[in-house]
Design a protein around this motif. Structure first.
Motif, PDB file in Angstrom:
ATOM      1  N   ALA A   1       0.830  -1.211   0.000  1.00  0.00           N
ATOM      2  CA  ALA A   1       0.000   0.000   0.000  1.00  0.00           C
ATOM      3  C   ALA A   1       0.860   1.256   0.000  1.00  0.00           C
ATOM      4  CB  ALA A   1      -0.935  -0.016   1.208  1.00  0.00           C
ATOM      5  N   ILE A   2       1.917   1.245   0.807  1.00  0.00           N
ATOM      6  CA  ILE A   2       2.773   2.428   0.929  1.00  0.00           C
ATOM      7  C   ILE A   2       3.532   2.695  -0.368  1.00  0.00           C
ATOM      8  CG2 ILE A   2       4.791   3.377   2.129  1.00  0.00           C
ATOM      9  CD1 ILE A   2       3.829   1.849   4.630  1.00  0.00           C
ATOM     10  N   CYS A   3       3.996   1.632  -1.040  1.00  0.00           N
ATOM     11  CA  CYS A   3       4.830   1.790  -2.234  1.00  0.00           C
ATOM     12  C   CYS A   3       4.089   2.382  -3.424  1.00  0.00           C
ATOM     13  CB  CYS A   3       5.423   0.437  -2.632  1.00  0.00           C
ATOM     14  SG  CYS A   3       6.811  -0.058  -1.602  1.00  0.00           S
ATOM     15  N   ARG A   4       2.790   2.470  -3.331  1.00  0.00           N
ATOM     16  CA  ARG A   4       2.035   3.083  -4.417  1.00  0.00           C
ATOM     17  C   ARG A   4       2.245   4.585  -4.489  1.00  0.00           C
ATOM     18  NH1 ARG A   4      -3.599   1.982  -2.651  1.00  0.00           N
ATOM     19  NH2 ARG A   4      -4.112   3.304  -4.468  1.00  0.00           N
TER      20      ARG A   4
ATOM     21  N   ALA B   1      26.089   7.550   2.199  1.00  0.00           N
ATOM     22  CA  ALA B   1      24.813   8.214   2.465  1.00  0.00           C
ATOM     23  C   ALA B   1      23.835   7.234   3.105  1.00  0.00           C
ATOM     24  CB  ALA B   1      24.230   8.766   1.168  1.00  0.00           C
ATOM     25  N   GLY B   2      22.981   7.750   3.972  1.00  0.00           N
ATOM     26  CA  GLY B   2      22.013   6.905   4.651  1.00  0.00           C
ATOM     27  C   GLY B   2      20.591   7.279   4.293  1.00  0.00           C
ATOM     28  N   HIS B   3      19.680   6.413   4.602  1.00  0.00           N
ATOM     29  CA  HIS B   3      18.253   6.676   4.438  1.00  0.00           C
ATOM     30  C   HIS B   3      17.515   5.730   5.375  1.00  0.00           C
ATOM     31  CE1 HIS B   3      17.589   2.923   2.200  1.00  0.00           C
ATOM     32  NE2 HIS B   3      18.742   3.183   1.600  1.00  0.00           N
ATOM     33  N   ALA B   4      16.259   6.017   5.626  1.00  0.00           N
ATOM     34  CA  ALA B   4      15.498   5.181   6.554  1.00  0.00           C
ATOM     35  C   ALA B   4      14.037   5.156   6.154  1.00  0.00           C
ATOM     36  CB  ALA B   4      15.639   5.712   7.988  1.00  0.00           C
ATOM     37  N   GLY B   5      13.440   3.978   6.243  1.00  0.00           N
ATOM     38  CA  GLY B   5      12.012   3.854   6.034  1.00  0.00           C
ATOM     39  C   GLY B   5      11.557   3.973   4.599  1.00  0.00           C
TER      40      GLY B   5
ATOM     41  N   GLN C   1      10.004   2.068  -4.122  1.00  0.00           N
ATOM     42  CA  GLN C   1       9.184   3.258  -3.886  1.00  0.00           C
ATOM     43  C   GLN C   1       9.849   4.483  -4.511  1.00  0.00           C
ATOM     44  OE1 GLN C   1       8.580   4.116   0.272  1.00  0.00           O
ATOM     45  NE2 GLN C   1       6.725   5.326  -0.100  1.00  0.00           N
ATOM     46  N   SER C   2       9.102   5.283  -5.258  1.00  0.00           N
ATOM     47  CA  SER C   2       9.635   6.522  -5.811  1.00  0.00           C
ATOM     48  C   SER C   2       9.788   7.549  -4.687  1.00  0.00           C
ATOM     49  CB  SER C   2       8.712   7.072  -6.901  1.00  0.00           C
ATOM     50  OG  SER C   2       7.430   7.353  -6.364  1.00  0.00           O
ATOM     51  N   THR C   3      10.581   8.588  -4.941  1.00  0.00           N
ATOM     52  CA  THR C   3      10.863   9.571  -3.892  1.00  0.00           C
ATOM     53  C   THR C   3      10.707  10.992  -4.416  1.00  0.00           C
ATOM     54  OG1 THR C   3      13.238   9.603  -4.429  1.00  0.00           O
ATOM     55  CG2 THR C   3      12.509   8.037  -2.735  1.00  0.00           C
TER      56      THR C   3
ATOM     57  N   ILE D   1       2.267  15.497  -0.927  1.00  0.00           N
ATOM     58  CA  ILE D   1       3.020  15.054  -2.107  1.00  0.00           C
ATOM     59  C   ILE D   1       3.993  13.925  -1.782  1.00  0.00           C
ATOM     60  CG2 ILE D   1       2.817  17.291  -3.245  1.00  0.00           C
ATOM     61  CD1 ILE D   1       5.651  17.932  -2.426  1.00  0.00           C
ATOM     62  N   GLY D   2       4.046  13.526  -0.530  1.00  0.00           N
ATOM     63  CA  GLY D   2       4.900  12.413  -0.136  1.00  0.00           C
ATOM     64  C   GLY D   2       4.437  11.860   1.203  1.00  0.00           C
ATOM     65  N   VAL D   3       4.940  10.658   1.534  1.00  0.00           N
ATOM     66  CA  VAL D   3       4.616  10.027   2.813  1.00  0.00           C
ATOM     67  C   VAL D   3       5.914   9.567   3.463  1.00  0.00           C
ATOM     68  CG1 VAL D   3       2.370   9.259   1.961  1.00  0.00           C
ATOM     69  CG2 VAL D   3       4.347   7.722   1.775  1.00  0.00           C
ATOM     70  N   GLY D   4       5.859   9.212   4.720  1.00  0.00           N
ATOM     71  CA  GLY D   4       7.054   8.682   5.364  1.00  0.00           C
ATOM     72  C   GLY D   4       7.086   8.906   6.862  1.00  0.00           C
ATOM     73  N   TRP D   5       8.224   8.569   7.446  1.00  0.00           N
ATOM     74  CA  TRP D   5       8.430   8.667   8.888  1.00  0.00           C
ATOM     75  C   TRP D   5       8.905  10.067   9.262  1.00  0.00           C
ATOM     76  CZ3 TRP D   5       6.889   4.665  11.825  1.00  0.00           C
ATOM     77  CH2 TRP D   5       6.737   3.419  11.206  1.00  0.00           C
TER      78      TRP D   5
END
Length: 306
Positions: free
Chosen positions: A192-195, A210-214, A219-221, A238-242
């Motif tokens: 659901a989130i990756c949509r 470089a780091g990233h989380a969640g 998933q596009s960014t 326009i975006g979702v996340g932690w």
């Protein structure tokens, strides 16, 4: 390359302009009037210009003299600042202190300490840079900054650092109330989130990985420069996340962001302050002792005490 314009000559011009006469300048500089006249005459001869109109009772600068003095006062101020800074360094005070702040924390958490420091009357320039993910440790390792606040415990590189744990930061998965995920049954699945695009803050590291989380691999960014950008992008839908819970409490309470439960929760991140162990400048140590237990910072974090 020799130049006739010296700091001493500029001081003489400045004193004449302020006092209005050569005699007044001589008194201010504790010199005899003939020494003042000689300095001006020598400067005029070397530059081949007339600096003063001597036809009246007062010494009046010519346009060329006025230009020289106005520009020269900048040099006089710089020379005074240089002398003061040299004495300051000799006494163990830095001329500048650079603080790298993890974007997870708001810049205003440093303001009470900076205000108290300037109330001491010590002219040290304080510079704050905002860093994201590994960029905080990278800035310290490369000595772009002297002190870091809010560095995570994951991307720490090898090195002789002194560090102090400040607390931990909790995260919530948040979406705009108008976002399609706001009405999806919980817990949200990866599918659901990756949509939808993930809102991302770009890592500011230049050398460390470089780091990233969640973020899921498929998933596009949509990328911003800071956590502030990330919060704004998610609030705009326009975006979702932690997001750090402490940074969005008011937005959640006001219904401008909606917290969603997910199948794979994100664990809290331990944050710390750090510096190079061998660095012991007075300004650095003042901020170190103040910031490691400053409520203005720790109030944004969760206590690690059992």
């Amino acid at each position: 390359m020799h130049t006739a314009i010296t700091i001493d000559a500029l001081r003489v011009l400045d004193a004449i302009d302020r006092k209005g006469t050569f005699a007044g300048a001589a008194s201010q500089l504790f010199r005899v009037p003939s020494a003042i006249s000689y300095t001006v005459q020598k400067l005029e001869e070397d530059l081949n210009v007339t600096l003063f109109d001597r036809s009246g009772h007062r010494a009046v600068l010519t346009p060329a003299g006025r230009y020289l003095l106005e520009e020269g006062r900048t040099l006089l101020e710089a020379a005074e600042n240089l002398a003061h800074s040299t004495r300051q360094v000799a006494q163990g005070w830095e001329t500048r202190l650079r603080i790298g702040l993890n974007s997870l924390l708001p810049a205003e958490c440093l303001f009470p300490a900076i205000k108290d420091f300037y109330n001491l009357g010590i002219p040290v320039d304080v510079q704050i840079t905002e860093e994201v993910f590994a960029g905080t440790w990278d800035a310290l390792q490369s000595r772009r900054v002297d002190l870091i606040v809010g560095a995570d415990d994951i991307s720490k590189p090898a090195g002789n650092f002194t560090s102090h744990i400040l607390g931990q930061m909790s995260f919530v998965f948040a979406v705009s109330p108008d976002h399609p995920l706001a009405d999806v049954d919980e817990p949200l699945s990866e599918e659901a989130i990756c949509r939808f695009p993930a809102a991302v803050a770009a890592d500011t590291s230049r050398s460390l990985p470089a780091g990233h989380a969640g973020i899921f691999h498929r998933q596009s960014t949509v990328t911003g420069a800071s956590i502030g950008h990330k919060i704004a992008m998610q609030q705009a839908g326009i975006g979702v996340g932690w997001l750090p819970r402490s940074r969005i409490k008011t937005l959640l309470a006001a219904g401008k962001l909606v917290e969603k439960q997910v199948q794979e929760p994100r664990q809290p991140v331990v944050l710390q302050a750090a510096r190079h162990a061998e660095d012991k400048g007075k300004a650095l140590m003042w901020f170190w002792q103040r910031l490691v237990d400053d409520p203005a910072i720790t109030n944004w974090l969760d206590d690690l005490s059992p």
